[in-house]
Design an enzyme around this catalytic site. Structure first.
Site, PDB file in Angstrom:
ATOM      1  N   ASP A  59       0.830  -1.205   0.000  1.00  0.00           N
ATOM      2  CA  ASP A  59       0.000   0.000   0.000  1.00  0.00           C
ATOM      3  C   ASP A  59       0.870   1.262   0.000  1.00  0.00           C
ATOM      4  O   ASP A  59       1.956   1.272   0.581  1.00  0.00           O
ATOM      5  CB  ASP A  59      -0.915  -0.013   1.246  1.00  0.00           C
ATOM      6  CG  ASP A  59      -2.083   0.949   1.085  1.00  0.00           C
ATOM      7  OD1 ASP A  59      -2.279   1.500  -0.003  1.00  0.00           O
ATOM      8  OD2 ASP A  59      -2.816   1.150   2.082  1.00  0.00           O
TER       9      ASP A  59
ATOM     10  N   HIS B 121       3.030   3.237  -8.942  1.00  0.00           N
ATOM     11  CA  HIS B 121       2.916   1.790  -9.194  1.00  0.00           C
ATOM     12  C   HIS B 121       4.180   1.263  -9.869  1.00  0.00           C
ATOM     13  O   HIS B 121       4.673   0.192  -9.533  1.00  0.00           O
ATOM     14  CB  HIS B 121       1.689   1.493 -10.066  1.00  0.00           C
ATOM     15  CG  HIS B 121       0.386   1.852  -9.412  1.00  0.00           C
ATOM     16  ND1 HIS B 121       0.091   1.513  -8.103  1.00  0.00           N
ATOM     17  CD2 HIS B 121      -0.716   2.511  -9.864  1.00  0.00           C
ATOM     18  CE1 HIS B 121      -1.119   1.968  -7.794  1.00  0.00           C
ATOM     19  NE2 HIS B 121      -1.621   2.571  -8.839  1.00  0.00           N
TER      20      HIS B 121
ATOM     21  N   LEU C  45      11.023 -20.571  -3.811  1.00  0.00           N
ATOM     22  CA  LEU C  45       9.945 -19.705  -3.321  1.00  0.00           C
ATOM     23  C   LEU C  45       8.688 -19.818  -4.194  1.00  0.00           C
ATOM     24  O   LEU C  45       8.781 -19.798  -5.422  1.00  0.00           O
ATOM     25  CB  LEU C  45      10.443 -18.253  -3.345  1.00  0.00           C
ATOM     26  CG  LEU C  45       9.433 -17.175  -2.956  1.00  0.00           C
ATOM     27  CD1 LEU C  45       9.159 -17.217  -1.459  1.00  0.00           C
ATOM     28  CD2 LEU C  45       9.949 -15.789  -3.349  1.00  0.00           C
TER      29      LEU C  45
HETATM   30  C1  FPP Z   1      -1.734   0.122  -3.505  1.00  0.00           C
HETATM   31  O1  FPP Z   1      -1.279   1.461  -3.493  1.00  0.00           O
HETATM   32  C2  FPP Z   1      -1.167  -0.621  -4.641  1.00  0.00           C
HETATM   33  C3  FPP Z   1      -1.881  -1.209  -5.639  1.00  0.00           C
HETATM   34  C4  FPP Z   1      -3.348  -1.163  -5.698  1.00  0.00           C
HETATM   35  C5  FPP Z   1      -1.239  -1.900  -6.758  1.00  0.00           C
HETATM   36  C6  FPP Z   1      -0.007  -2.689  -6.441  1.00  0.00           C
HETATM   37  C7  FPP Z   1       0.760  -2.886  -7.671  1.00  0.00           C
HETATM   38  C8  FPP Z   1       2.111  -2.882  -7.775  1.00  0.00           C
HETATM   39  C9  FPP Z   1       3.013  -2.774  -6.639  1.00  0.00           C
HETATM   40  C10 FPP Z   1       2.746  -2.964  -9.122  1.00  0.00           C
HETATM   41  C11 FPP Z   1       2.475  -4.199  -9.917  1.00  0.00           C
HETATM   42  C12 FPP Z   1       2.661  -5.450  -9.202  1.00  0.00           C
HETATM   43  C13 FPP Z   1       3.288  -6.571  -9.642  1.00  0.00           C
HETATM   44  C14 FPP Z   1       3.153  -7.796  -8.838  1.00  0.00           C
HETATM   45  C15 FPP Z   1       4.107  -6.614 -10.856  1.00  0.00           C
HETATM   46  P1  FPP Z   1      -2.372   2.614  -3.648  1.00  0.00           P
HETATM   47  O2  FPP Z   1      -2.489   2.930  -5.094  1.00  0.00           O
HETATM   48  O3  FPP Z   1      -3.635   2.215  -2.994  1.00  0.00           O
HETATM   49  O4  FPP Z   1      -1.682   3.791  -2.872  1.00  0.00           O
HETATM   50  P2  FPP Z   1      -2.401   4.935  -2.020  1.00  0.00           P
HETATM   51  O5  FPP Z   1      -3.133   4.272  -0.911  1.00  0.00           O
HETATM   52  O6  FPP Z   1      -1.249   5.762  -1.548  1.00  0.00           O
HETATM   53  O7  FPP Z   1      -3.290   5.679  -2.958  1.00  0.00           O
END
Ligand code: FPP
Length: 246
Positions: A15, A32, A126
């Protein structure tokens, strides 16, 4: 980590990508993209220190409610990362899996994902599970539907339904429950992630935003986990007696 016990299964709610980007005055997608770096470092570290299962909440069912350009960017990032990282995962003996309702994903994403899953399926190191369009309530509902159908077909007696039976219908069947669940960015919620499997997990909520999550943050989480006493409903004295017997 020689001789030091690490959790067999770590699950992470990644997050804070959006907030990380906002702090730099950039758009959420930039966050991201930088989150992928943290994924790479975490996978590498878990492989090295002997964690057997790593489960990452990469896209929740609720994430479908985000603006369409963000969803599209996340899908592209997923395909791009899977294509780019598969050979590296394979070299490191990592087995890729997914949990979630993949039928809701665009076909070009599922084709690439399935290729990577097949390519790494014989690996014995893993097990990296990406939770994609995943939600615990959906997962439990699907399990209930399947068990109800079996009962209707008289293939199972309702009184024989127990926790072991239910587990067989969860998407995580065959994996141990996570001993440690980490959520970055200071938020302290499960957000529909591994509700059944996390019944006895230890939780760790560091303030760090996901793109900044480094090896040292993972090691801090493991250190904290090792300091906690996991009692599973027993008393501290019982746990001590059990330890003395080993
Ligand atoms: C949450 O941060 C994150 C996500 C919803 C997406 C996670 C994706 C990645 C880390 C990249 C792709 C993953 C892989 C496995 C290749 P948020 O957008 O909710 O952040 P915020 O709460 O600060 O708005």
């Amino acid at each position: 980590m020689d001789g030091i016990k690490v959790p067999e299964h770590i699950a992470i709610i990644m997050d804070g990508n959006g907030r990380w980007a906002k702090k730099l005055g950039l758009n959420r997608i930039f966050g991201h993209r930088n989150g992928v770096r943290a994924v790479r470092e975490t996978v590498e570290t878990c492989g090295k220190i002997g964690v057997k299962y790593l489960t990452l909440y990469a896209f929740s069912m609720e994430n479908w409610n985000r603006p369409s350009d963000e969803i599209e960017a996340l899908m592209s990032l997923l395909i791009e990362s899977v294509i780019k990282e598969t050979s590296e995962l394979d070299k490191n003996n990592v087995q890729l899996r997914t949990i979630g309702n993949l039928s809701s994903f665009p076909e070009n994403v599922t084709v690439k994902l399935n290729q990577a899953i097949e390519f790494t399926s014989k690996n014995t190191g893993l097990v990296l599970t990406l939770a994609l369009s995943y939600g615990s309530r959906w997962e439990i509902t699907e399990a209930v539907k399947k068990i109800a159908a079996k009962a209707l077909a008289q293939e199972i007696e309702p009184e024989n339904i127990n926790e072991n039976v239910i587990e067989q219908y969860l998407t995580t069947y065959g994996m141990p429950d996570p001993e440690l669940i980490i959520r970055t960015s200071g938020e302290q919620r499960l957000s529909n992630f591994l509700l059944w499997q996390g019944a006895y997990s230890e939780f760790y909520f560091p303030e760090v935003l996901w793109p900044d999550f480094k090896k040292k943050d993972l090691m801090n989480a493991i250190d904290e986990y090792r300091r906690r006493e996991r009692r599973f409903g027993k008393t501290g004295e019982q746990i001590k007696q059990e330890k003395d017997l080993i």
